[in-house]
Write a protein that holds these residues in place. Sequence first.
Motif, PDB file in Angstrom:
ATOM      1  N   ALA A 520      11.818  50.519  52.338  1.00 49.08           N
ATOM      2  CA  ALA A 520      11.257  49.304  52.933  1.00 49.08           C
ATOM      3  C   ALA A 520      10.095  49.646  53.857  1.00 49.08           C
ATOM      4  O   ALA A 520       9.067  48.943  53.892  1.00 49.08           O
ATOM      5  N   ARG A 521      10.222  50.724  54.616  1.00 49.60           N
ATOM      6  CA  ARG A 521       9.128  51.116  55.509  1.00 49.60           C
ATOM      7  C   ARG A 521       7.905  51.543  54.717  1.00 49.60           C
ATOM      8  O   ARG A 521       6.764  51.188  55.052  1.00 49.60           O
ATOM      9  N   LEU A 522       8.122  52.306  53.616  1.00 52.10           N
ATOM     10  CA  LEU A 522       6.983  52.767  52.818  1.00 52.10           C
ATOM     11  C   LEU A 522       6.309  51.628  52.068  1.00 52.10           C
ATOM     12  O   LEU A 522       5.093  51.663  51.821  1.00 52.10           O
ATOM     13  N   LEU A 523       7.072  50.614  51.673  1.00 50.75           N
ATOM     14  CA  LEU A 523       6.479  49.492  50.946  1.00 50.75           C
ATOM     15  C   LEU A 523       5.501  48.698  51.811  1.00 50.75           C
ATOM     16  O   LEU A 523       4.656  47.952  51.285  1.00 50.75           O
ATOM     17  N   ARG A 524       5.623  48.828  53.126  1.00 48.48           N
ATOM     18  CA  ARG A 524       4.700  48.115  53.999  1.00 48.48           C
ATOM     19  C   ARG A 524       3.319  48.772  54.025  1.00 48.48           C
ATOM     20  O   ARG A 524       2.366  48.206  54.568  1.00 48.48           O
ATOM     21  N   ASP A 525       3.240  49.967  53.471  1.00 43.76           N
ATOM     22  CA  ASP A 525       1.946  50.657  53.399  1.00 43.76           C
ATOM     23  C   ASP A 525       1.255  50.238  52.098  1.00 43.76           C
ATOM     24  O   ASP A 525       1.712  50.573  50.992  1.00 43.76           O
ATOM     25  N   ASP A 526       0.148  49.486  52.188  1.00 42.18           N
ATOM     26  CA  ASP A 526      -0.509  48.969  50.982  1.00 42.18           C
ATOM     27  C   ASP A 526      -1.188  50.058  50.168  1.00 42.18           C
ATOM     28  O   ASP A 526      -1.659  49.828  49.051  1.00 42.18           O
ATOM     29  N   ARG A 527      -1.240  51.271  50.712  1.00 42.80           N
ATOM     30  CA  ARG A 527      -1.844  52.365  49.960  1.00 42.80           C
ATOM     31  C   ARG A 527      -0.870  52.978  48.953  1.00 42.80           C
ATOM     32  O   ARG A 527      -1.270  53.742  48.076  1.00 42.80           O
ATOM     33  N   THR A 556      13.035  41.287  45.680  1.00 45.69           N
ATOM     34  CA  THR A 556      12.634  42.465  44.912  1.00 45.69           C
ATOM     35  C   THR A 556      11.641  43.290  45.722  1.00 45.69           C
ATOM     36  O   THR A 556      10.998  42.785  46.654  1.00 45.69           O
ATOM     37  N   PRO A 557      11.473  44.573  45.374  1.00 47.72           N
ATOM     38  CA  PRO A 557      10.489  45.407  46.080  1.00 47.72           C
ATOM     39  C   PRO A 557       9.074  44.816  46.016  1.00 47.72           C
ATOM     40  O   PRO A 557       8.322  44.916  46.990  1.00 47.72           O
ATOM     41  N   LYS A 558       8.698  44.185  44.842  1.00 47.85           N
ATOM     42  CA  LYS A 558       7.363  43.620  44.726  1.00 47.85           C
ATOM     43  C   LYS A 558       7.165  42.458  45.687  1.00 47.85           C
ATOM     44  O   LYS A 558       6.149  42.355  46.381  1.00 47.85           O
ATOM     45  N   ASP A 559       8.175  41.563  45.726  1.00 52.63           N
ATOM     46  CA  ASP A 559       8.071  40.433  46.650  1.00 52.63           C
ATOM     47  C   ASP A 559       8.026  40.920  48.104  1.00 52.63           C
ATOM     48  O   ASP A 559       7.306  40.358  48.929  1.00 52.63           O
ATOM     49  N   ASP A 562       4.545  42.331  48.728  1.00 54.69           N
ATOM     50  CA  ASP A 562       3.562  41.257  48.810  1.00 54.69           C
ATOM     51  C   ASP A 562       3.681  40.502  50.128  1.00 54.69           C
ATOM     52  O   ASP A 562       2.674  40.145  50.760  1.00 54.69           O
ATOM     53  N   LYS A 563       4.929  40.301  50.569  1.00 55.21           N
ATOM     54  CA  LYS A 563       5.153  39.537  51.797  1.00 55.21           C
ATOM     55  C   LYS A 563       4.562  40.267  52.998  1.00 55.21           C
ATOM     56  O   LYS A 563       3.841  39.675  53.808  1.00 55.21           O
ATOM     57  N   PHE A 564       4.859  41.540  53.141  1.00 63.21           N
ATOM     58  CA  PHE A 564       4.407  42.271  54.330  1.00 63.21           C
ATOM     59  C   PHE A 564       2.927  42.629  54.258  1.00 63.21           C
ATOM     60  O   PHE A 564       2.242  42.666  55.271  1.00 63.21           O
ATOM     61  N   CYS A 565       2.413  42.875  53.037  1.00 65.94           N
ATOM     62  CA  CYS A 565       0.986  43.201  52.928  1.00 65.94           C
ATOM     63  C   CYS A 565       0.133  41.974  53.210  1.00 65.94           C
ATOM     64  O   CYS A 565      -0.928  42.056  53.829  1.00 65.94           O
ATOM     65  N   SER A 566       0.591  40.789  52.756  1.00 61.62           N
ATOM     66  CA  SER A 566      -0.156  39.569  53.031  1.00 61.62           C
ATOM     67  C   SER A 566      -0.143  39.230  54.507  1.00 61.62           C
ATOM     68  O   SER A 566      -1.133  38.779  55.087  1.00 61.62           O
ATOM     69  N   ASN A 567       0.996  39.495  55.168  1.00 56.78           N
ATOM     70  CA  ASN A 567       1.098  39.227  56.610  1.00 56.78           C
ATOM     71  C   ASN A 567       0.163  40.143  57.394  1.00 56.78           C
ATOM     72  O   ASN A 567      -0.481  39.738  58.368  1.00 56.78           O
ATOM     73  N   SER A 568       0.068  41.412  56.933  1.00 55.96           N
ATOM     74  CA  SER A 568      -0.787  42.353  57.653  1.00 55.96           C
ATOM     75  C   SER A 568      -2.259  42.037  57.447  1.00 55.96           C
ATOM     76  O   SER A 568      -3.087  42.254  58.328  1.00 55.96           O
ATOM     77  N   SER A 569      -2.624  41.508  56.241  1.00 55.11           N
ATOM     78  CA  SER A 569      -4.027  41.185  55.987  1.00 55.11           C
ATOM     79  C   SER A 569      -4.478  39.967  56.769  1.00 55.11           C
ATOM     80  O   SER A 569      -5.646  39.824  57.132  1.00 55.11           O
ATOM     81  N   GLN A 570      -3.518  39.071  57.063  1.00 53.87           N
ATOM     82  CA  GLN A 570      -3.851  37.901  57.869  1.00 53.87           C
ATOM     83  C   GLN A 570      -4.016  38.286  59.344  1.00 53.87           C
ATOM     84  O   GLN A 570      -4.717  37.664  60.074  1.00 53.87           O
TER      85      GLN A 570
END
Length: 570
Positions: A520-527, A556-559, A562-570
Amino acid sequence: MYGVPDFVAGRDIEYSYLLEGFDKEWSLFNGNTRASFTSVPAGKYVFRLKYKKDIFDVDYRTFEIPVRIVPKWYWSVPAKIFYLSVLAAVLLLFLMLLRRKSFAKDRGCRTERGDSGLVDRLAVIYQCCDRLRVEDMSYGERLHTVGLIRDTMSGILYGSDGSVAQKTMFPSEYFVTGTEKISDVVREVVAAMASEGADVSSVTVSVPDRISFPVYRNAFRRIVHLCLRELVSVNGAEIEIIADRESGKYLRLLFLSSDADMDKLRMKVSAMFGRMMKDTGIGVSGIDDDDVHSLEFLFPPVVENADKPDPSKGRIVFLGTSSDLTWLISDMLAPSYHLQTVESAEEAFRAVKHTSAALLMVNMQWFEGREREFLNELYKHKSLVAHTSFLPMFTADTDRSVCRELILVSDAYMMLPYDIMMLKNVVHKAIYGKGDISHVSVEDLGGLGGKMFCVNDEETEFARKLLSVIDGNLDRNDLGTVLLADRMAMSSSRLYRKTKKIFGVPPEALIKNYRMEKAARLLRDDRLSITDVIADVGIQSRSYFYKEFANRFGMTPKDYKDKFCSNSSQ
């Protein structure tokens, strides 16, 4: 060699010699100028020589010389003195060994006569311990066997005349106090003597049942037992035991006998218990008249200070009402700890809460058949136990599943009766081996990290090391309990217990939770892609990863990405 300095007729001269002190006769005259002797003892001699010029010469001329033959060194006077000294030393040593052997033989006979009963009693205890190991023994048989052990030990402790066994097996100090029903104590001692084979038919107990008195329990029993043992040994003597309250303050215990030397018994009691009687204030007097033979004891009341314990002593709450076990535990722990006895789980937890007890001891035999009931109470008061050391005491009849659960939450545990001799060490370790609650923080691990509660420094270090081992071996296919136990240098069973106690889950579940939290921590990294994350956490199956991740985080891991990457981009 000898010769006459006559250069004209020297060849015509004949000689004869005699070694005075060795030879009995002179030698025959001849022309030899040598004399030889063999086997001549050491000593002083005179060598005599006479000579003549021809056979018809009767005018002998004589010559003599003193001779001293020195003895060999090993026959000299100093050598003989040395030999005599060695001989005397050997004889003395032989006599000493002979005397010591005779003394040892006599002492062995006395020891054999004096300790044969002790050996027999220890053999009985050993046999009883073997019986207690039998799985299918009934409860009644177990009680009978334990009672036999107790009575046999009483015979050993009370029956020794100041022997080594008494001094080493029975405490020289008396801490166990309590209000005793005097008639019950006296009858108990009489029954114990009867079970040992003593003839107590002549003993009459005239003690009112209403008399209860605060005494030193072990001291009182020992005195009663010694007096009865000595009195029943007098053949044909009628014995009566009387007890009453002297002036309402002291307990008067009176032994009456028709034919016994009470003054001699008084001196024996004073010799064996003089120090204890002086420390506890017990008085004794004996009377020997034609009409009466009596021995009187005056016992002062013991001030029971259960409500005012020594603040320097640690307080222990003991749940269980076995009088024998309570007496034994009190006796063993009294110098260092104050023992408070309670009879119910509610009362025990209330005492722990209001008295700041250092240790909660529970005799699980008290909950026989109701072990699960106590376990539920323990879970209700889990916050109290987190700050107090917990020591359950199991027996062979305790429910095994409850034992396992209690061991997981305990600081130490004991098996009765086998571990009772180690009680003091176990209690000390349980109390002083436990510190304040500490926390282990695991950064960036979400729900797993939070804060894990450890009750001492050892558990804190264990948690940190275990998480470090898991993180360093996530890429291994064989990461599991066996590998962790090997890296942590402990058995798999011990690793399981400690992991379950600290993290609340077994090692396999902890590994899985750790992988999911790290993913979960690694999925927050969009790289990082999902494939990279799966490889980093050491999972081989993509479908398995999706299933476990969804079970833990509800998406799911994809959702999740997407959730955390979209929050970080905002």
